[in-house]
Motif scaffolding. Structure first.
Motif, short mmCIF file in Angstrom:
data_model
loop_
_atom_site.label_atom_id
_atom_site.label_comp_id
_atom_site.label_asym_id
_atom_site.label_seq_id
_atom_site.Cartn_x
_atom_site.Cartn_y
_atom_site.Cartn_z
N LEU B 39 -10.34 35.71 -6.46
CA LEU B 39 -9.34 34.69 -6.09
C LEU B 39 -8.13 35.33 -5.42
CD1 LEU B 39 -9.33 32.17 -9.05
CD2 LEU B 39 -10.30 31.91 -6.79
N VAL B 40 -7.64 36.42 -6.00
CA VAL B 40 -6.48 37.09 -5.41
C VAL B 40 -6.86 37.65 -4.02
CG1 VAL B 40 -5.02 39.13 -5.60
CG2 VAL B 40 -5.33 37.63 -7.56
N LEU B 41 -8.04 38.25 -3.93
CA LEU B 41 -8.44 38.87 -2.66
C LEU B 41 -8.72 37.84 -1.59
CD1 LEU B 41 -10.66 41.74 -4.01
CD2 LEU B 41 -8.45 41.92 -2.91
N LYS B 42 -9.17 36.65 -1.96
CA LYS B 42 -9.39 35.60 -0.98
C LYS B 42 -8.11 34.84 -0.69
CE LYS B 42 -13.46 33.12 -1.07
NZ LYS B 42 -14.24 33.61 0.02
N ARG B 43 -7.02 35.25 -1.29
CA ARG B 43 -5.73 34.58 -1.16
C ARG B 43 -5.79 33.14 -1.64
NH1 ARG B 43 -4.90 37.74 4.36
NH2 ARG B 43 -5.25 39.67 3.29
N TYR B 44 -6.44 32.95 -2.76
CA TYR B 44 -6.53 31.63 -3.35
C TYR B 44 -5.63 31.51 -4.58
CZ TYR B 44 -10.64 30.25 -0.62
OH TYR B 44 -11.50 29.91 0.39
N SER B 45 -4.74 32.47 -4.79
CA SER B 45 -3.91 32.45 -6.00
C SER B 45 -3.21 31.11 -6.16
CB SER B 45 -2.85 33.54 -5.94
OG SER B 45 -3.41 34.76 -5.56
N TYR B 46 -2.71 30.58 -5.05
CA TYR B 46 -1.92 29.35 -5.12
C TYR B 46 -2.79 28.15 -5.49
CZ TYR B 46 -3.87 28.71 -0.48
OH TYR B 46 -4.74 28.59 0.56
N ILE B 47 -4.09 28.22 -5.16
CA ILE B 47 -4.97 27.12 -5.55
C ILE B 47 -5.08 27.06 -7.08
CG2 ILE B 47 -7.35 26.31 -5.53
CD1 ILE B 47 -7.53 26.95 -2.66
N GLY B 48 -5.14 28.24 -7.70
CA GLY B 48 -5.18 28.29 -9.15
C GLY B 48 -3.94 27.65 -9.74
#
Lengths: 233, 285
Positions: B39-48
């Motif tokens: 998630l962090v590597l795909k830059r999805y942190s904000y989706i979480g």
């Protein structure tokens, strides 16, 4: 029958064509070079052939039981994310993934193939290095090794020698030539016409109003190549 | 001194709710820290982060309706939102970014409004605070919550291990994956569904405002120390479990709120890892 047939394929984005319609076929053992000045749609065409985008019109046909999982793709080099944790070995091995189907982990065959391809590109001593810390040329060779792992029948390359020194480029060309001798097909975009013509069997030129497709001899004879050789490149 | 703490802990561990808290805490920490790496590597942190607010809204609705297992409502709602947000996020345009913020703030507001108007509980602000910050909710788990949590965690872990290499490839280079015929969209969908499930689970542990910490801190800390995907994944899992366990222990012994204690331990762990990573690099070069 050919492995791959492009039937009046028009590559483009958002309904806007970036290149004229092209028709050609690639057979086992063929080495096709795609040439043309910047902005003539070479990269869009190769992305269309690999299925990353749909053609505006026309069809890309795979034949002889050939499927995408037996192809390898080396995209145009861009500096990848600076902080991505991945070792060279992990990146190269991931090329074998298309063959794994329902198998969760790599087999011994895959690991052996990855090692062999790292040897071929002279990066075996980097195998546990971090991908992000390599130089541009080294990264390019890692991505080539990954594509070799998945290229059981065909390999697509977008300017694979752009970041390589002359020796490394020569090494890559010879590697590709050997693949052709093993009845695999090579489709490569290049600006290095002189180097490429030595090894190419066919040429697709996207410069000019109409695309040119023919054997390497036909291309060398045609006026296009003279013009291209002197003016565009 | 040490024996005092030990005997105190032993007494606590005779209570089933403390044991439940630890089982659930370790499982959630493991799942969220593993998942945090892609998630962090795909830059999805904000989706979480956005999803955790959706989960808050869903839990509020479930509370208002007096449902016993709030997971039964919050899990499907959050999964649905995850799928929708990821679809939008893929286009990575301004609207996609705004959509996440809108969904997240909207469900936060609607959730609080519902609880305020229709909540039956006498202690409203206490309830809201619990849902947001976890407070003591981890210590009030019912056996059914625990079983549900164990089952979901096992599913998440199995999926992660089974699809580990595919997760690596779609995280590292989506285009290459697509060009060799890997169903990138299906795996992204799978990732979205797992993320939603983990967030719903983690709400029990730290509350919805602090969930992102469980997902992001271990992965980023591990990236300070390791340079390979496998190394980072394993280290992230270990750090997640160790930090959350430590946080739980401290919170029980010192009587502090579990959620915020765990997050502070994660933060301290991250600082330690940063220093360790810096020292390692200096020594090597």
């Amino acid at each position: 029958m050919a492995l791959l047939i492009a039937d009046n394929v028009v590559p483009g984005y958002d309904r806007k064509a970036v290149a004229p319609a092209v028709s050609f076929s690639v057979e086992e053992g063929n080495f096709l070079c795609i040439v043309g000045a910047n902005g003539t749609g070479k990269t869009t065409l190769i992305r269309t052939l690999t299925g990353l985008q749909k053609p505006l019109s026309g069809r890309v046909i795979f034949d002889k039981g050939f499927s995408k999982t037996q192809a390898g793709f080396v995209p145009q080099f861009t500096h990848s994310a600076k902080d991505f944790p991945a070792s060279v070995r992990e990146v190269v091995l991931s090329g074998c993934l298309s063959e794994c189907r329902f198998r969760p982990f790599y087999s011994r065959v895959h690991k052996k193939r990855a090692s062999e391809n790292m040897q071929k590109l002279e990066i075996e001593d980097l195998s546990s290095s971090s991908f992000q810390e390599l130089s541009g040329g080294q990264q390019q060779r890692v991505l080539l090794a990954r594509a070799l792992c998945s290229a059981q029948k065909m390999i697509f390359l977008d300017e694979p020698t752009a970041n390589l020194d002359p020796n490394a480029s020569e090494n890559v060309y010879q590697l590709l030539e050997r693949m052709c001798q093993e009845e695999k097909a090579v489709i490569m975009i290049t600006h290095d016409i002189k180097g490429a013509l030595k090894y190419a069997t066919h040429v697709l030129s996207l410069s000019g109003e109409n695309a040119f497709f023919g054997t390497q001899e036909e291309y060398a004879k045609s006026t296009l190549s003279k013009e291209g050789g002197e003016n565009v490149y | 001194m040490f024996t005092d703490i030990l005997s105190k802990l032993m007494t606590y561990f005779t209570y089933p709710f403390v044991r439940y808290a630890f089982i659930v805490g370790v499982l959630i920490a493991l799942c969220s820290s593993l998942l945090g790496v892609p998630l962090v590597l795909k830059r999805y942190s904000y989706i979480g982060d956005g999803l955790s607010h959706v989960a808050f809204g869903a839990v509020s609705v479930a509370t208002v309706m007096n449902m016993t297992g709030t997971v039964l409502l919050s899990a499907p709602v959050t999964v649905l939102c995850a799928v929708l947000l990821l679809r939008r996020g893929r286009r990575s345009n301004i609207k996609g970014d705004a959509a996440i913020a809108m969904v997240s703030v909207g469900s936060l507001a609607a959730g609080y409004l519902l609880m305020n108007r229709f909540g039956t509980s006498a202690n409203l602000s206490g309830d809201v605070c619990t849902t947001l910050f976890g407070a003591t909710s981890i210590l009030t788990l019912q056996p059914i919550d625990v079983y549900m949590c164990i089952a979901l965690s096992l599913v998440v872990l199995l999926l992660f291990v089974f699809y580990y290499h595919r997760i690596f490839l779609i995280t590292f280079d989506e285009e290459f994956a697509q060009s060799v015929g890997i169903a990138v969209n299906s795996y992204n969908l799978l990732l979205a569904v797992i993320t939603a499930l983990v967030i719903v689970l983690a709400m029990n542990l730290v509350g919805s405002l602090l969930i992102s910490a469980l997902i992001i801190f271990p992965a980023v800390s591990a990236m300070r120390l390791f340079k390979s995907f496998l190394g980072v994944s394993i280290c992230s899992g270990i750090l997640g479990v160790v930090h959350s366990t430590l946080g739980l222990l401290v919170s029980i012994l010192a009587g502090t709120p579990a959620g915020s204690t765990i997050v502070v331990v994660h933060l301290l762990g991250f600082l330690l890892c940063s220093v360790a990573g810096w020292v390692l690099r200096e020594c090597v070069s």
